[in-house]
Design an enzyme around this catalytic site. Structure first.
Site, PDB file in Angstrom:
ATOM      1  N   HIS A 156       0.889  -1.294   0.045  1.00 14.51           N
ATOM      2  CA  HIS A 156      -0.038   0.095   0.101  1.00 14.51           C
ATOM      3  C   HIS A 156       0.828   1.484  -0.228  1.00 14.51           C
ATOM      4  CE1 HIS A 156       1.060   0.105   4.099  1.00 14.51           C
ATOM      5  NE2 HIS A 156       0.577  -0.988   4.543  1.00 14.51           N
TER       6      HIS A 156
ATOM      7  N   GLY B  16       1.873   3.207   2.269  1.00 15.17           N
ATOM      8  CA  GLY B  16       3.012   3.090   3.319  1.00 15.17           C
ATOM      9  C   GLY B  16       4.197   2.455   2.852  1.00 15.17           C
ATOM     10  N   HIS B  17       3.979   1.268   2.205  1.00 15.63           N
ATOM     11  CA  HIS B  17       5.196   0.763   1.500  1.00 15.63           C
ATOM     12  C   HIS B  17       5.682   1.607   0.563  1.00 15.63           C
ATOM     13  CE1 HIS B  17       2.698  -3.118   3.156  1.00 15.63           C
ATOM     14  NE2 HIS B  17       3.857  -3.067   3.691  1.00 15.63           N
TER      15      HIS B  17
ATOM     16  N   VAL C 257       1.843   6.710   6.977  1.00 19.76           N
ATOM     17  CA  VAL C 257       1.304   7.360   5.751  1.00 19.76           C
ATOM     18  C   VAL C 257      -0.299   6.568   6.231  1.00 19.76           C
ATOM     19  CG1 VAL C 257       0.495   6.792   3.641  1.00 19.76           C
ATOM     20  CG2 VAL C 257       2.833   6.863   4.146  1.00 19.76           C
TER      21      VAL C 257
HETATM   22  P1  PAJ Z   1       5.333  -4.998   6.394  1.00 18.27           P
HETATM   23  O1  PAJ Z   1       4.044  -4.965   7.781  1.00 18.27           O
HETATM   24  O2  PAJ Z   1       4.986  -5.519   5.082  1.00 18.27           O
HETATM   25  O3  PAJ Z   1       5.996  -3.632   6.641  1.00 18.27           O
HETATM   26  C1  PAJ Z   1       7.112  -3.374   5.936  1.00 18.27           C
HETATM   27  C2  PAJ Z   1       7.582  -1.943   6.127  1.00 18.27           C
HETATM   28  O4  PAJ Z   1       6.259  -1.186   5.747  1.00 18.27           O
HETATM   29  C3  PAJ Z   1       7.578  -1.762   7.524  1.00 18.27           C
HETATM   30  O5  PAJ Z   1       8.935  -1.006   7.913  1.00 18.27           O
HETATM   31  C4  PAJ Z   1       6.389  -0.801   8.100  1.00 18.27           C
HETATM   32  O6  PAJ Z   1       6.757  -0.150   9.162  1.00 18.27           O
HETATM   33  C5  PAJ Z   1       6.004  -0.175   6.936  1.00 18.27           C
HETATM   34  N1  PAJ Z   1       4.842   0.233   7.063  1.00 18.27           N
HETATM   35  C6  PAJ Z   1       3.683  -0.349   7.077  1.00 18.27           C
HETATM   36  N2  PAJ Z   1       2.561   0.343   7.167  1.00 18.27           N
HETATM   37  C7  PAJ Z   1       2.953   1.629   6.861  1.00 18.27           C
HETATM   38  C8  PAJ Z   1       2.458   3.035   7.110  1.00 18.27           C
HETATM   39  N3  PAJ Z   1       1.019   3.062   7.109  1.00 18.27           N
HETATM   40  N4  PAJ Z   1       3.320   3.954   6.899  1.00 18.27           N
HETATM   41  C9  PAJ Z   1       4.432   3.704   6.917  1.00 18.27           C
HETATM   42  N5  PAJ Z   1       5.121   2.675   6.684  1.00 18.27           N
HETATM   43  C10 PAJ Z   1       4.415   1.610   6.842  1.00 18.27           C
HETATM   44  O7  PAJ Z   1       7.040  -4.892   8.911  1.00 18.27           O
HETATM   45  C11 PAJ Z   1       7.256  -6.078   8.454  1.00 18.27           C
HETATM   46  O8  PAJ Z   1       6.522  -6.199   6.927  1.00 18.27           O
HETATM   47  C12 PAJ Z   1       7.911  -7.004   8.605  1.00 18.27           C
HETATM   48  O9  PAJ Z   1       7.919  -7.443  10.167  1.00 18.27           O
HETATM   49  C13 PAJ Z   1       9.265  -7.148   8.127  1.00 18.27           C
HETATM   50  C14 PAJ Z   1      10.027  -6.134   8.465  1.00 18.27           C
HETATM   51  C15 PAJ Z   1       9.186  -7.194   6.444  1.00 18.27           C
HETATM   52  C16 PAJ Z   1      10.101  -8.424   8.520  1.00 18.27           C
HETATM   53  O10 PAJ Z   1       9.399  -9.611   7.876  1.00 18.27           O
END
Ligand code: PAJ
Length: 279
Positions: A34, A36-37, A176
């Site tokens: 999404h 955020g990613h 985000v």
């Molecule tokens: P995931 O939940 O897919 O998130 C990947 C990265 O995106 C993380 O660093 C998370 O903090 C960031 N992220 C998710 N939602 C967000 C948002 N709304 N705004 C900003 N950044 C956002 O986090 C993981 O995966 C796993 O734990 C991982 C680090 C990949 C290890 O398996």
């Protein structure tokens, strides 16, 4: 964009880039991408010459009763999104590639890993730090990008990198949100329309805590109480925790004299959601 499934291929690709003197940025994800990613991908793109993204739904960080099996895996869509963002390498290993069996080595950031989500999700952060350490060894990035959305995860990874002298710079980027304030999450896809509405209470509670702080309240307990009163207005959301902690140690803050992290987690139906804000 080059898609790589094996550790050997990923290593060869990233080493070739670094040999050419390129700065390599890395964004680890579990997919179901999404905005955020994508904000992390764009930051990596802006600061580095070459960008690698991993998509790996890491079994090690899911508890036995959690959503590993049903976690969304829209791989084709994710791959298209990353291609459009100008990503150079997509690393998407199979679980057997990352965990061929017989592994008995884990990375644990002690004392931080059982705070916040670590308390209600035993073993979760050990799974995160183990897979992130493995990914860092495979990709060997100069910088890695994480979201403030998972504030405890970011603190734990910063600490792992420091304690184990990993040669990676950690960048943490802002949360985000959807236009109505809900923090973006791959798990939002699980929410039924009424749960989606109830879930907004998490952000409202954080906003109330921030307002009270801005009006001069510095006592952690009073600030938490004001947030809990807001959460009580939405009985459909079951609170896991609302805490005010030091953003580095994750220890509770009684009186706020330095930057503090307000972190909340709760269930809307069976979906566990988290959010946070900095004071
Ligand atoms: P995931 O939940 O897919 O998130 C990947 C990265 O995106 C993380 O660093 C998370 O903090 C960031 N992220 C998710 N939602 C967000 C948002 N709304 N705004 C900003 N950044 C956002 O986090 C993981 O995966 C796993 O734990 C991982 C680090 C990949 C290890 O398996």
């Amino acid at each position: 964009m080059k898609s790589l499934q094996t550790i050997a291929d990923m290593r060869t690709a990233s080493r070739a880039a670094r040999r050419e003197g390129k700065r390599l940025g890395f964004v680890p994800t579990m997919g179901a991408l999404h905005e955020g990613h994508l904000s992390l991908v764009r930051a990596a793109r802006a600061q580095c010459d070459v960008v690698a993204v991993s998509i790996f739904v890491n079994p090690l960080q899911f508890g036995p009763q959690e959503d590993l099996a049903k976690y969304p895996r829209p791989f084709e869509r994710d791959s298209e999104l990353l291609k459009k963002e100008g990503v150079d390498f997509l690393f998407a290993p199979a679980p057997e590639e990352m965990y061929p069996g017989g592994a008995v080595t884990y990375v644990t950031v002690e004392s931080l890993s059982d705070k916040l989500c670590g308390r209600s999700r035993p073993g979760h952060f050990r799974g995160v730090t183990t897979v992130v350490a493995k990914l860092f060894h495979i990709v060997e990035p100069d910088s890695a990008f994480f979201g403030q959305k998972d504030a405890a995860q970011a603190a734990i990874i910063r600490r792992m990198v420091r304690d184990l002298n990993m040669p990676v710079e950690i960048a943490v980027r802002p949360i985000v949100r959807e236009p109505d304030g809900l923090a973006m999450s791959s798990r939002n896809a699980y929410l039924k329309p009424d749960e989606r509405k109830s879930a907004l209470i998490l952000h409202r509670a954080l906003t109330e805590v921030k307002n009270q702080f801005d009006q001069g309240q510095r006592r952690g307990a009073a600030l938490i109480e004001s947030g809990k009163q807001v959460l009580a207005q939405e009985p459909a959301v079951r609170l896991d925790y609302l805490e005010i902690v030091d953003p580095d140690t994750l220890d509770p803050t009684e009186v706020i004299t330095r930057p503090a992290l307000v972190a909340v987690a709760g269930f809307a139906g069976t979906t566990r959601l988290i959010d946070n804000t900095l004071l």
